[in-house]
Scaffold this active site. Sequence first.
Site, PDB file in Angstrom:
ATOM      1  N   ARG A 163      50.837  34.859  47.547  1.00 55.99           N
ATOM      2  CA  ARG A 163      50.505  34.961  48.999  1.00 55.99           C
ATOM      3  C   ARG A 163      51.623  35.289  49.898  1.00 55.99           C
ATOM      4  O   ARG A 163      51.781  34.764  51.089  1.00 55.99           O
ATOM      5  CB  ARG A 163      49.503  34.283  49.738  1.00 55.99           C
ATOM      6  N   SER A 237      39.979  33.870  52.410  1.00 53.73           N
ATOM      7  CA  SER A 237      40.311  32.486  52.153  1.00 53.73           C
ATOM      8  C   SER A 237      41.116  32.240  53.448  1.00 53.73           C
ATOM      9  O   SER A 237      41.991  32.956  53.884  1.00 53.73           O
ATOM     10  CB  SER A 237      41.117  32.581  51.213  1.00 53.73           C
ATOM     11  N   GLU A 332      46.411  30.699  55.161  1.00 55.00           N
ATOM     12  CA  GLU A 332      46.700  31.815  54.455  1.00 55.00           C
ATOM     13  C   GLU A 332      46.402  33.008  55.634  1.00 55.00           C
ATOM     14  O   GLU A 332      47.010  34.102  55.603  1.00 55.00           O
ATOM     15  CB  GLU A 332      45.418  32.104  53.409  1.00 55.00           C
TER      16      GLU A 332
HETATM   17  N1  EPU Z   1      35.317  25.958  44.223  1.00 58.79           N
HETATM   18  C1  EPU Z   1      34.823  24.620  44.912  1.00 58.79           C
HETATM   19  N2  EPU Z   1      34.084  25.223  45.728  1.00 58.79           N
HETATM   20  C2  EPU Z   1      33.820  26.433  46.310  1.00 58.79           C
HETATM   21  C3  EPU Z   1      34.305  27.608  45.723  1.00 58.79           C
HETATM   22  C4  EPU Z   1      35.329  27.254  44.775  1.00 58.79           C
HETATM   23  O1  EPU Z   1      35.099  23.613  44.215  1.00 58.79           O
HETATM   24  O2  EPU Z   1      33.208  26.451  47.525  1.00 58.79           O
HETATM   25  C5  EPU Z   1      36.282  25.741  43.067  1.00 58.79           C
HETATM   26  C6  EPU Z   1      35.657  26.167  41.639  1.00 58.79           C
HETATM   27  O3  EPU Z   1      36.286  25.140  40.841  1.00 58.79           O
HETATM   28  C7  EPU Z   1      36.187  27.619  41.370  1.00 58.79           C
HETATM   29  C8  EPU Z   1      37.714  27.621  41.919  1.00 58.79           C
HETATM   30  O4  EPU Z   1      37.371  26.663  43.218  1.00 58.79           O
HETATM   31  O5  EPU Z   1      36.196  27.632  40.217  1.00 58.79           O
HETATM   32  C9  EPU Z   1      38.074  28.808  42.503  1.00 58.79           C
HETATM   33  O6  EPU Z   1      37.309  29.528  43.156  1.00 58.79           O
HETATM   34  P1  EPU Z   1      37.263  31.261  43.260  1.00 58.79           P
HETATM   35  O7  EPU Z   1      37.397  31.630  41.981  1.00 58.79           O
HETATM   36  O8  EPU Z   1      36.429  31.492  44.351  1.00 58.79           O
HETATM   37  O9  EPU Z   1      38.609  31.499  44.031  1.00 58.79           O
HETATM   38  P2  EPU Z   1      39.714  30.642  44.949  1.00 58.79           P
HETATM   39  O10 EPU Z   1      40.799  29.987  44.696  1.00 58.79           O
HETATM   40  O11 EPU Z   1      38.860  29.865  46.051  1.00 58.79           O
HETATM   41  C10 EPU Z   1      41.317  32.545  45.321  1.00 58.79           C
HETATM   42  C11 EPU Z   1      41.807  33.480  46.188  1.00 58.79           C
HETATM   43  C12 EPU Z   1      40.797  34.731  46.667  1.00 58.79           C
HETATM   44  C13 EPU Z   1      40.295  35.490  45.455  1.00 58.79           C
HETATM   45  C14 EPU Z   1      39.949  34.545  44.442  1.00 58.79           C
HETATM   46  C15 EPU Z   1      39.670  35.183  43.040  1.00 58.79           C
HETATM   47  C16 EPU Z   1      43.505  32.385  47.343  1.00 58.79           C
HETATM   48  C17 EPU Z   1      43.699  31.506  48.524  1.00 58.79           C
HETATM   49  N3  EPU Z   1      42.267  32.889  47.495  1.00 58.79           N
HETATM   50  O12 EPU Z   1      40.142  31.901  45.661  1.00 58.79           O
HETATM   51  O13 EPU Z   1      41.244  35.517  47.466  1.00 58.79           O
HETATM   52  O14 EPU Z   1      39.322  36.510  45.892  1.00 58.79           O
HETATM   53  O15 EPU Z   1      40.790  33.550  43.980  1.00 58.79           O
HETATM   54  O16 EPU Z   1      40.867  35.389  42.520  1.00 58.79           O
HETATM   55  O17 EPU Z   1      44.406  32.413  46.808  1.00 58.79           O
HETATM   56  C18 EPU Z   1      41.746  35.887  49.887  1.00 58.79           C
HETATM   57  O18 EPU Z   1      42.640  35.713  49.704  1.00 58.79           O
HETATM   58  O19 EPU Z   1      41.319  36.113  51.096  1.00 58.79           O
HETATM   59  C19 EPU Z   1      40.985  35.665  48.869  1.00 58.79           C
HETATM   60  C20 EPU Z   1      39.340  35.724  49.245  1.00 58.79           C
END
Ligand code: EPU
Length: 336
Positions: A163, A237, A332
Site C-alpha cells: 500500500r 479498509s 490506509e
Molecule cells: N478478520 C477478522 N475479523 C474481521 C475480518 C477479518 O478477524 O472482521 C481476519 C480473519 O482471520 C481473516 C483475515 O482477517 O482471515 C483477513 O481478512 P480478509 O481476507 O477480509 O482481508 P484483510 O486483511 O482484512 C486485505 C486488504 C483488502 C483486500 C483483502 C483481500 C488491507 C489493508 N486490506 O484485507 O483491501 O480486499 O485483504 O485481499 O491490506 C482495501 O485496501 O481497501 C481493501 C479492501
Amino acid sequence: MNVYKDYSLKHFNTFNLDVKTKYYYEVFDENELKDIIKVIQGANNFLILGSGSNILFTKDFDGIVIKYKRNDIEILHESENDVLISADANVIWDDLVNYAVNKNYYGLENLSLIPGTVGAAPVQNIGAYGVEVSNVIEFVEGYKISSGEKKILYKEDCAFAYRDSIFKNEFKNNFIITRVTFRLSKEKKINVSYRDLQNYFKDVSINLITASDIREAVIKIRKSKLPDLALFGNAGSFFKNPEVPITTLELIRKDYTDLPFHKINDKYKIPAAWLIEKCGFKGKRIGNVGTYEKQALVIINYGNATGEEIKNFADEIKKAVYNKFNINLEYEVMII
Ligand code: EPU
C-alpha cells in the site's frame, strides 16, 4: 477545461461527505493539464482526485481539486506470450479488469471490483487476494509538477511496497499520473494462493481455472464481505495490516492462540480486522459511524456523519488497539 467555484464533492468521495472545494478543475487533455500545472506550481493546496474511494475529507478543501478526464484503453504491443496495455488515469479500475479478463489476458483478475480509477491504482499499490498492482505495472506516465516535465517511471522507479509507492512519498503533491501501462500474460498464469480463493476452488482442478473464473470468485467473495458502496459510504479498509516483529507476535499469541498471521521476510503481517474485532469494535456503531458487521476493518458512514466524526471514531479504534496490543495502526485511507 471547466472550472467550478465552491463545488460540492459529495459525489466525488465514497464516504459521501458533503464537503466543498474552493475550486474544481476538469481537465480534458494533456495541453490543459500543462496549463493547470503552471497554476498549481506556486500553490500548496491542491489535490488530484480519482474517484475518491480512498479519501476522508474532515473539512472543506480550501484549494484546487483537479480531475483529469481522459478515459482510453489502448493495446501498445502484443507478442506471443504477453501484451502491453495502456489505460488513461480516469479509466474506472474495474472496467480495465473486465476488459483484460474478456480478452483472456492474465494478471488483473484478482484485483476485480476494487473501487477507484487506474490513475489511483499505483499510488497506494492496490492489492487484493494475493496480488498487488505493482506485479503487473510496466510503467507509469505523468507530469512532475515542480518542473512541468513529462516523465515515465518504470516499475523499478516507483518504490512499490505494501500500500505504498513513490507517489505517496518523494513525489507526494509533485506528480500527476496521466496513464499506466500494464504487462499482462496471454498464457494462463493464475494465483489462487489466498485462503478465500483456495476455499472457493477447493473442488476444482487448477488446470480448469480461468481468469474469468477468478474474476467471478473475487466478485462473489468481495460482495459477501465488503459493504455495497451504493448502500453505505465507506473507503474499504481504513487501516493497513500491521507488520510486527516476532517478539510482538509471540506476546499476543501467549493470550490468543487463534491469532492469524502471515510471514513476510523477517516480519509478521497480522490482520488489523482481527485486532479491531478483539477490541470489541466489529459491527460497533456510535451515532452515524460504525464498522461493518462482516469486516471490522471497514468504517461506514451510516448516513449523515461528518468527516470529523469518522476520524474520531477511527481514532477510538486506534487507541483501543494500542492499549490492548501495543500496536500502532496506520491509516490506509488518505485523511485530508
Ligand atoms: N478478520 C477478522 N475479523 C474481521 C475480518 C477479518 O478477524 O472482521 C481476519 C480473519 O482471520 C481473516 C483475515 O482477517 O482471515 C483477513 O481478512 P480478509 O481476507 O477480509 O482481508 P484483510 O486483511 O482484512 C486485505 C486488504 C483488502 C483486500 C483483502 C483481500 C488491507 C489493508 N486490506 O484485507 O483491501 O480486499 O485483504 O485481499 O491490506 C482495501 O485496501 O481497501 C481493501 C479492501
